[in-house]
Design a protein around this motif. Sequence first.
Motif, PDB file in Angstrom:
ATOM      1  N   ALA A 691       0.840  -1.207   0.000  1.00  0.00           N
ATOM      2  CA  ALA A 691       0.000   0.000   0.000  1.00  0.00           C
ATOM      3  C   ALA A 691       0.870   1.251   0.000  1.00  0.00           C
ATOM      4  N   ALA A 692       1.954   1.214   0.778  1.00  0.00           N
ATOM      5  CA  ALA A 692       2.857   2.369   0.831  1.00  0.00           C
ATOM      6  C   ALA A 692       3.558   2.560  -0.515  1.00  0.00           C
ATOM      7  N   GLY A 695       1.259   4.277  -2.728  1.00  0.00           N
ATOM      8  CA  GLY A 695       1.242   5.682  -2.355  1.00  0.00           C
ATOM      9  C   GLY A 695       2.443   6.436  -2.902  1.00  0.00           C
ATOM     10  N   ALA A 767       3.119   3.197   6.807  1.00  0.00           N
ATOM     11  CA  ALA A 767       2.155   3.345   5.713  1.00  0.00           C
ATOM     12  C   ALA A 767       1.316   4.608   5.873  1.00  0.00           C
ATOM     13  N   LEU A 771       1.193   7.415   3.035  1.00  0.00           N
ATOM     14  CA  LEU A 771      -0.102   7.702   2.416  1.00  0.00           C
ATOM     15  C   LEU A 771      -0.578   9.109   2.738  1.00  0.00           C
ATOM     16  N   ASP A 772      -0.294   9.564   3.955  1.00  0.00           N
ATOM     17  CA  ASP A 772      -0.657  10.941   4.324  1.00  0.00           C
ATOM     18  C   ASP A 772       0.073  11.942   3.423  1.00  0.00           C
ATOM     19  N   ALA A 774       1.199  11.306   0.402  1.00  0.00           N
ATOM     20  CA  ALA A 774       0.627  11.179  -0.940  1.00  0.00           C
ATOM     21  C   ALA A 774      -0.695  11.922  -1.046  1.00  0.00           C
ATOM     22  N   LEU A 789      -6.188   6.391  -2.419  1.00  0.00           N
ATOM     23  CA  LEU A 789      -5.382   6.776  -1.265  1.00  0.00           C
ATOM     24  C   LEU A 789      -6.174   6.815   0.031  1.00  0.00           C
ATOM     25  N   LEU A 792      -6.920   3.286   1.239  1.00  0.00           N
ATOM     26  CA  LEU A 792      -5.712   2.640   1.749  1.00  0.00           C
ATOM     27  C   LEU A 792      -5.317   3.224   3.103  1.00  0.00           C
ATOM     28  N   TRP A 793      -5.463   4.546   3.251  1.00  0.00           N
ATOM     29  CA  TRP A 793      -5.127   5.192   4.527  1.00  0.00           C
ATOM     30  C   TRP A 793      -6.052   4.693   5.639  1.00  0.00           C
TER      31      TRP A 793
END
Length: 823
Positions: A691-692, A695, A767, A771-772, A774, A789, A792-793
Amino acid sequence: MASRTDDLVSPVQPAHQLDLDALLRYASDNVPGFPRSPSKFTISQFGHGQSNPTFLMEVGSGAAVKRYVLRKKPAGKLLESAHAVDREFQVLRALGDHTVVPVPKVFCLCNDPNVIGTAFYIMEFLEGRIFIDSKLPGVPPERRRAIYRATAKTLASFHSANVDMIGLGKYGRRDNYCRRQIERWARQYIASTAEGKPASNPKMFRLIDWLRQNIPLEDSSGVAAGIVHGDFRIDNLVFHPIEDRVIGILDWELSTLGNQMSDVAYCCLPYTVVIGQNKHLDAGFEVTGIPEGIPSQAEFLDDYCSASGKPWPAEVWKFYVAFALFRGASIYTGVYNRWLLGNASGGERARYLGNHANELINFAMDFIAQKSVLPEYPPSDAKQFGNGNKIQNILDERGRFVPSQRVLELRNKLIKFMEDYIYPNEKEFEKLAQSDARWTIHPEEERLKELARKEGLWNLWIPFDSAARARKLIFGEGPNPISDGGRDLLFGAGLSNLEYGYLCEIMGRSFWAPQIFNCSAPDTGNMEVLLRYGNKEQLEEWLIPLLEGKIRSAFAMTEPQVASSDATNIECSIKRQGDSYIINGNKWWTSGAMDPRCTVLIVMGKTDFSAAKHKQQSMILVDIKTPGVHIKRPLLVFGFDDAPHGHAEISFENVCVPAKNILLGEGRGFEIAQGRLGPGRLHHCMRLIGAAERGMQLMAERALSRKAFGKFIAQHGSFLSEMAKCRIELERTRLLVLEAADQLDRLGNKKARGTIAMAKVAAPNMALKVLDMAMQVHGAAGFSTDTVLSHLWATARTLRVADGPDDVHLGTIAKLELQRAKL
């Protein structure tokens, strides 16, 4: 000593005489540089080997002589699919034109039987040395080691060839190679002994049955398949005249695509049995003593695995050696049968092959009776010291966490599948999940699952040891309850947790991907519970449909009224009443229970409130349609209901369940829960790495395409600094997760729990940071559902609780640290 290649010829056997005039005309027209009107044209026959007749052609005028080699099909009635010289020509041309694998250059293929009676091809003559005797008599010890290492390196060289890139992608089926080979050679053995010449051996049929029952899991999917030589041994190699390196691999008659470990085992047969020209075979090096300088079997395998990137085969070596002995016995029986009929190319040397075949069968039966046939660890990766109970891992020069060739091939297939099918369908899946029909299944999902299964990308998460237990329980005795013939594929590819880590990360790049490969939570954790703790009846009723992807499941543990991260707080009651259990309680965050395919729940409750603290809990299987099971509502995660999967609040009101549904027994629930915390929960960390990475990818694409304040975001110094920090965090977290997976494989769940806890804290926090960032780069779009995003976050943030609260994991880490300090 070695034999020179030109010393291995003799006059052509009467049964193999050729039409020299026709051959000369054909060669003059089709072989580049072949003399058109030579004063000399002679043919002699190679006596080494008993497959396709092979001849040395010498042609020239005066002192100038050119030499070529001709291989042809034998005359007479042949067994099905045998002696396909056209396939030999195809593989030699592909390897010679597109790789650095040492093979002789081929010039032409003739399928016209009117030229010399059967199909043939012509190739270059290699002047060099052939070692007929695997003991290498007369060779200095230091050169023996070099020769064996060159052999291992050569084997690895063509095993590493990309068959799709060199035009051999359709050279053979890649899946179920050993299974098909067992049936093929069993049929040919029966055909060769059909008329009692020679007589069949009853032990051969017992060996065939054992092989059928012990085919490794890795064989079914074909993910590790590649070119298989089929008869790779040291006397089928031509070495340089003076240097200890291979210049040519000969005799590709049995080549195909398939399970390459069969080649490795066949090459290693001298360690088990020495095949010579005498009437009887001798025991191998491992029994009689390894000749000075020749590496041990483990050392030879270590050289091969290092060069090819293959995993250490300790768990499956017994099968592959027995398979090689079986196949050799079948081949020898066929050659002996042809000798009796008068058309074997090996001449009088073939007279002993009937005896040799029966002796190979005996060696195979003795070999499979051994308790251990290979060390647990390769010599380069581990040292035994003290009383042998401790193992010190040695890092080789490739680095600690470099995936094997097999895993890389799987990873590449997975990435391609994601690019071709998953990413393009994400918006379609999300569209349905936001509609009024969101609690239904998108029809494309089932189609993609079938594609994934055909690609061998199915149930990759299953640890080898868990699969072995389940296979033995289900298929060990009675009939196979699976009707589609794909029982091996159901148990994955036989990967370790570390190997699966590289693949699970790829799946984590999309919210929708894991379920397509039957690798999604909570099903993986529930299947792991059944694999490790279920009895045969439970496995057949619930595990098989889950492995097939026909049903889904949920895990009911968390309760709204207590802090459920402490499993001893659970209040749901499971009371015995005769042949049943009665369940009463409330559960929530039962992920997967909203899915229309959800059929079974694993419920954790207390069977004895007065027992010791960790002996009160039990786990039981509950059919979701049982009266009294009420799904009250779906719960939202930051506004996402994760349809059609969902997270349910469920009440159990006097739910009556058969007593046979209890898992492992009363009071074993806490034990099962601890076992479930390892592999299944580490999968979340692996997916978070993916996931990261998604991102990071979206962040970079946005920064390179979006302008703010007169320049691209990627040109702002503050962004560059933060992006670099994200990459650092991601890479060190990946290493921590891989270390945890490696410890889980080597040390087990209990000893690895500290590192697993570290990974569970580090992965979601990393992550969230990536993601934050991104989302920040995307601006308002990052907080919408127009990108993946925000979803996923939300998943990453949830896992700081759902995967066990950070505080619990931190407590585990600190306690272990203090224990070490006391020591």
